[in-house]
Design a protein around this motif. Structure first.
Motif, PDB file in Angstrom:
ATOM      1  N   ILE A 267       0.258  -1.721   9.112  1.00 21.84           N
ATOM      2  CA  ILE A 267       0.673  -2.298   7.835  1.00 21.84           C
ATOM      3  C   ILE A 267       0.256  -3.769   7.825  1.00 21.84           C
ATOM      4  CG2 ILE A 267       2.614  -2.856   6.316  1.00 21.84           C
ATOM      5  CD1 ILE A 267       4.113  -0.494   7.454  1.00 21.84           C
ATOM      6  N   TYR A 268      -0.322  -4.220   6.702  1.00 26.27           N
ATOM      7  CA  TYR A 268      -0.779  -5.596   6.549  1.00 26.27           C
ATOM      8  C   TYR A 268      -0.161  -6.196   5.288  1.00 26.27           C
ATOM      9  CZ  TYR A 268      -4.620  -3.868   9.530  1.00 26.27           C
ATOM     10  OH  TYR A 268      -5.364  -3.293  10.525  1.00 26.27           O
TER      11      TYR A 268
ATOM     12  N   ILE B 131       1.332  -6.636  10.149  1.00 24.70           N
ATOM     13  CA  ILE B 131       2.789  -6.706  10.195  1.00 24.70           C
ATOM     14  C   ILE B 131       3.363  -5.683  11.173  1.00 24.70           C
ATOM     15  CG2 ILE B 131       4.906  -6.615   8.826  1.00 24.70           C
ATOM     16  CD1 ILE B 131       3.024  -8.889   8.077  1.00 24.70           C
ATOM     17  N   GLU B 132       2.753  -4.518  11.229  1.00 21.94           N
ATOM     18  CA  GLU B 132       3.265  -3.444  12.082  1.00 21.94           C
ATOM     19  C   GLU B 132       2.109  -2.565  12.528  1.00 21.94           C
ATOM     20  OE1 GLU B 132       6.444   0.313  11.837  1.00 21.94           O
ATOM     21  OE2 GLU B 132       6.506  -1.297  10.335  1.00 21.94           O
ATOM     22  N   SER B 133       2.195  -2.048  13.751  1.00 26.41           N
ATOM     23  CA  SER B 133       1.154  -1.167  14.278  1.00 26.41           C
ATOM     24  C   SER B 133       1.794  -0.101  15.165  1.00 26.41           C
ATOM     25  CB  SER B 133       0.125  -1.965  15.082  1.00 26.41           C
ATOM     26  OG  SER B 133      -0.871  -1.104  15.617  1.00 26.41           O
ATOM     27  N   ARG B 134       1.341   1.131  15.005  1.00 26.04           N
ATOM     28  CA  ARG B 134       1.822   2.238  15.831  1.00 26.04           C
ATOM     29  C   ARG B 134       0.633   3.071  16.292  1.00 26.04           C
ATOM     30  NH1 ARG B 134       6.990   4.979  12.670  1.00 26.04           N
ATOM     31  NH2 ARG B 134       7.989   3.048  11.936  1.00 26.04           N
TER      32      ARG B 134
ATOM     33  N   SER C   6       8.530   8.516   9.749  1.00 27.61           N
ATOM     34  CA  SER C   6       9.534   7.721   9.046  1.00 27.61           C
ATOM     35  C   SER C   6       9.235   6.235   9.202  1.00 27.61           C
ATOM     36  CB  SER C   6      10.932   8.029   9.588  1.00 27.61           C
ATOM     37  OG  SER C   6      11.267   9.385   9.359  1.00 27.61           O
ATOM     38  N   LEU C   7       9.494   5.478   8.146  1.00 31.00           N
ATOM     39  CA  LEU C   7       9.228   4.039   8.136  1.00 31.00           C
ATOM     40  C   LEU C   7      10.458   3.299   7.631  1.00 31.00           C
ATOM     41  CD1 LEU C   7       5.686   4.182   6.500  1.00 31.00           C
ATOM     42  CD2 LEU C   7       6.166   3.775   8.915  1.00 31.00           C
ATOM     43  N   ASP C   8      10.713   2.122   8.211  1.00 31.72           N
ATOM     44  CA  ASP C   8      11.858   1.301   7.824  1.00 31.72           C
ATOM     45  C   ASP C   8      11.348  -0.018   7.242  1.00 31.72           C
ATOM     46  OD1 ASP C   8      14.186  -0.067   7.496  1.00 31.72           O
ATOM     47  OD2 ASP C   8      14.818   0.016   9.596  1.00 31.72           O
ATOM     48  N   PHE C   9      11.554  -0.210   5.946  1.00 31.11           N
ATOM     49  CA  PHE C   9      11.102  -1.423   5.272  1.00 31.11           C
ATOM     50  C   PHE C   9      12.262  -2.374   4.968  1.00 31.11           C
ATOM     51  CE2 PHE C   9       7.651   1.526   4.366  1.00 31.11           C
ATOM     52  CZ  PHE C   9       6.515   0.725   4.477  1.00 31.11           C
TER      53      PHE C   9
ATOM     54  N   TYR D 236       2.144  -4.516   0.057  1.00 30.61           N
ATOM     55  CA  TYR D 236       1.560  -4.415   1.390  1.00 30.61           C
ATOM     56  C   TYR D 236       0.471  -3.341   1.390  1.00 30.61           C
ATOM     57  CZ  TYR D 236       5.690  -7.054   2.824  1.00 30.61           C
ATOM     58  OH  TYR D 236       6.662  -8.015   2.948  1.00 30.61           O
ATOM     59  N   LEU D 237      -0.422  -3.459   2.339  1.00 30.98           N
ATOM     60  CA  LEU D 237      -1.445  -2.446   2.554  1.00 30.98           C
ATOM     61  C   LEU D 237      -1.134  -1.703   3.847  1.00 30.98           C
ATOM     62  CD1 LEU D 237      -4.655  -4.511   1.697  1.00 30.98           C
ATOM     63  CD2 LEU D 237      -3.377  -2.978   0.185  1.00 30.98           C
ATOM     64  N   TYR D 238      -1.322  -0.395   3.840  1.00 37.79           N
ATOM     65  CA  TYR D 238      -1.141   0.374   5.068  1.00 37.79           C
ATOM     66  C   TYR D 238      -2.375   1.236   5.291  1.00 37.79           C
ATOM     67  CZ  TYR D 238       0.232   4.297   2.017  1.00 37.79           C
ATOM     68  OH  TYR D 238       0.264   5.278   1.057  1.00 37.79           O
ATOM     69  N   SER D 239      -2.694   1.464   6.558  1.00 39.78           N
ATOM     70  CA  SER D 239      -3.891   2.235   6.888  1.00 39.78           C
ATOM     71  C   SER D 239      -3.587   3.203   8.017  1.00 39.78           C
ATOM     72  CB  SER D 239      -5.049   1.315   7.297  1.00 39.78           C
ATOM     73  OG  SER D 239      -4.779   0.701   8.545  1.00 39.78           O
ATOM     74  N   ILE D 240      -4.377   4.262   8.074  1.00 42.83           N
ATOM     75  CA  ILE D 240      -4.267   5.231   9.157  1.00 42.83           C
ATOM     76  C   ILE D 240      -5.678   5.580   9.608  1.00 42.83           C
ATOM     77  CG2 ILE D 240      -4.178   7.263   7.644  1.00 42.83           C
ATOM     78  CD1 ILE D 240      -2.018   8.335   9.660  1.00 42.83           C
ATOM     79  N   ASN D 241      -5.868   5.665  10.925  1.00 41.20           N
ATOM     80  CA  ASN D 241      -7.208   5.760  11.504  1.00 41.20           C
ATOM     81  C   ASN D 241      -7.178   6.750  12.664  1.00 41.20           C
ATOM     82  OD1 ASN D 241      -9.705   5.363  12.687  1.00 41.20           O
ATOM     83  ND2 ASN D 241      -9.497   3.142  12.898  1.00 41.20           N
ATOM     84  N   ASN D 242      -8.087   7.729  12.643  1.00 40.66           N
ATOM     85  CA  ASN D 242      -8.164   8.683  13.755  1.00 40.66           C
ATOM     86  C   ASN D 242      -9.420   8.494  14.602  1.00 40.66           C
ATOM     87  OD1 ASN D 242     -10.186   9.715  12.129  1.00 40.66           O
ATOM     88  ND2 ASN D 242      -9.524  11.853  12.302  1.00 40.66           N
ATOM     89  N   GLY D 243     -10.108   7.360  14.406  1.00 41.97           N
ATOM     90  CA  GLY D 243     -11.329   7.096  15.156  1.00 41.97           C
ATOM     91  C   GLY D 243     -12.584   7.523  14.435  1.00 41.97           C
TER      92      GLY D 243
END
Length: 254
Positions: free
Chosen positions: A201-202, A209-212, A224-227, A235-242
Motif C-alpha cells: 500500500i502506498y 505504507i504497508e507491505s506483506r 483481511s486489512l485494517d485501515f 491510497y494505492l495498493y498493488s499485488i505482484n506475483n513476479g
C-alpha cells in the motif's frame, strides 16, 4: 372443476418446460460450454441472473486402470453437487436428475432466486462434483469415477455479476471491499497456482505504507486489512506475483 384442474396442469407443465435450460447448438464436440476461453455472459446487480451451460457427454473415453490405458464406454456422467454459489443462487439441469447419458447433448442452468444486491459483492469459488459411470471395462466390467471441477468462480460487483474460469496462468486482482473503507476491509484475488505474492500500500506521494509477503493458494484468495490507523485519504495498493502486477485505488474515510 375438472376443466379448471386440466387448465392448471397444462399451465404448470408449460411453465416448467419453459424453465428448462436449452443446449447451445453451436457446440458439437464433447465438453462443457462455454469453455475456459469464452466464459459466461455477465449479469447485473438488481436484475435476475440466468445462464445455460451446455454439456456434451462423449460415448467413450480412455481411462487408466491398474496402470493400463483402456477404452471404456461412458454410460452417463452425473452432476452430484454444486457448492460455493452466491447467496440466493441455485442450479437445475435438463434432465432434472442432472444425469447426462453418454452420447447426448444436455445442459445445466445457474440462476438467481433473488436479484443480487450490494450485500452480495465479492468473489465466490464454485465447485462442481461429478460421478462418471462406465461399462465394458476390461477386467472390471463397470467402472465409477468421481471428479471435481474447481476452476469456475462467480464475481458479484456493484455493476455486474460474472462467472469466470481460471487456469495455471491466471492472476487477477478483484478489489478491496468495501471501498471506501472505514476501518476493516478485505482484498480478494484469483491465482491459478500456489506461489510467492507481495502486497503493498502506498500514499499518493509514492511512499510505501504497508507491505506483506505470503504464499498465495490456487483459487480465490482473501486477505483481511485494517485501515483504522490510516489517515483519511486516497491510497494505492498493488499485488505482484513476479509475473504480473496490478494496482488499484482505495479511499479511507473515518
Amino acid at each position: 372443476m375438472g376443466k379448471i384442474l386440466l387448465v392448471s396442469t397444462f399451465m404448470l407443465s408449460a411453465f416448467f418446460a419453459n424453465a428448462q435450460c436449452t443446449p447451445d447448438p453451436q457446440y458439437t464436440a464433447p465438453g462443457i460450454y462455454p469453455d475456459t476461453a469464452t466464459g459466461l455472459a455477465p449479469a447485473y446487480v438488481d436484475q435476475s441472473y440466468s445462464e445455460d451451460i451446455t454439456v456434451i457427454t462423449p460415448t467413450d473415453t480412455v481411462v487408466d486402470i491398474l496402470g493400463q490405458a483402456l477404452q471404456v464406454t461412458i454410460d452417463s456422467i452425473s452432476l452430484t453437487s454444486v457448492s460455493g454459489l452466491p447467496p440466493n443462487f441455485s442450479y437445475s439441469c435438463n434432465p432434472p436428475s442432472c444425469g447426462f447419458p453418454g452420447g447426448t447433448i444436455k445442459c445445466a442452468e445457474l440462476y438467481s432466486l433473488v436479484d443480487p444486491s450490494a450485500a452480495d459483492i465479492g468473489v465466490y469459488p464454485i465447485v462442481f462434483e461429478t460421478t462418471s459411470y462406465a461399462s465394458n471395462v476390461p477386467f472390471l466390467g463397470t467402472f465409477t469415477q468421481d471428479d471435481v471441477i474447481d476452476y469456475y468462480y462467480i464475481e458479484i460487483s456493484a455493476a455486474t455479476s460474472t462467472i469466470n474460469q481460471f487456469d495455471d496462468a491466471t492472476f487477477e486482482l478483484k478489489g478491496i471491499y468495501p471501498n471506501p473503507v472505514v476501518n476493516q476491509a478485505r482484498i480478494q484475488f484469483v491465482s491459478g497456482n500456489q506461489g510467492a505474492t507481495i502486497f503493498k500500500i502506498y500514499n499518493l506521494l509514492g511512499k510505501e505504507i504497508e507491505s506483506r509477503s505470503f504464499l498465495s493458494l490456487r483459487g480465490i484468495n482473501t486477505m483481511s486489512l485494517d485501515f483504522s490507523s490510516y489517515p483519511e485519504g486516497i491510497y494505492l495498493y498493488s499485488i505482484n506475483n513476479g509475473s504480473k502486477i496490478f494496482t488499484k485505488r482505495v479511499v479511507v474515510v473515518h
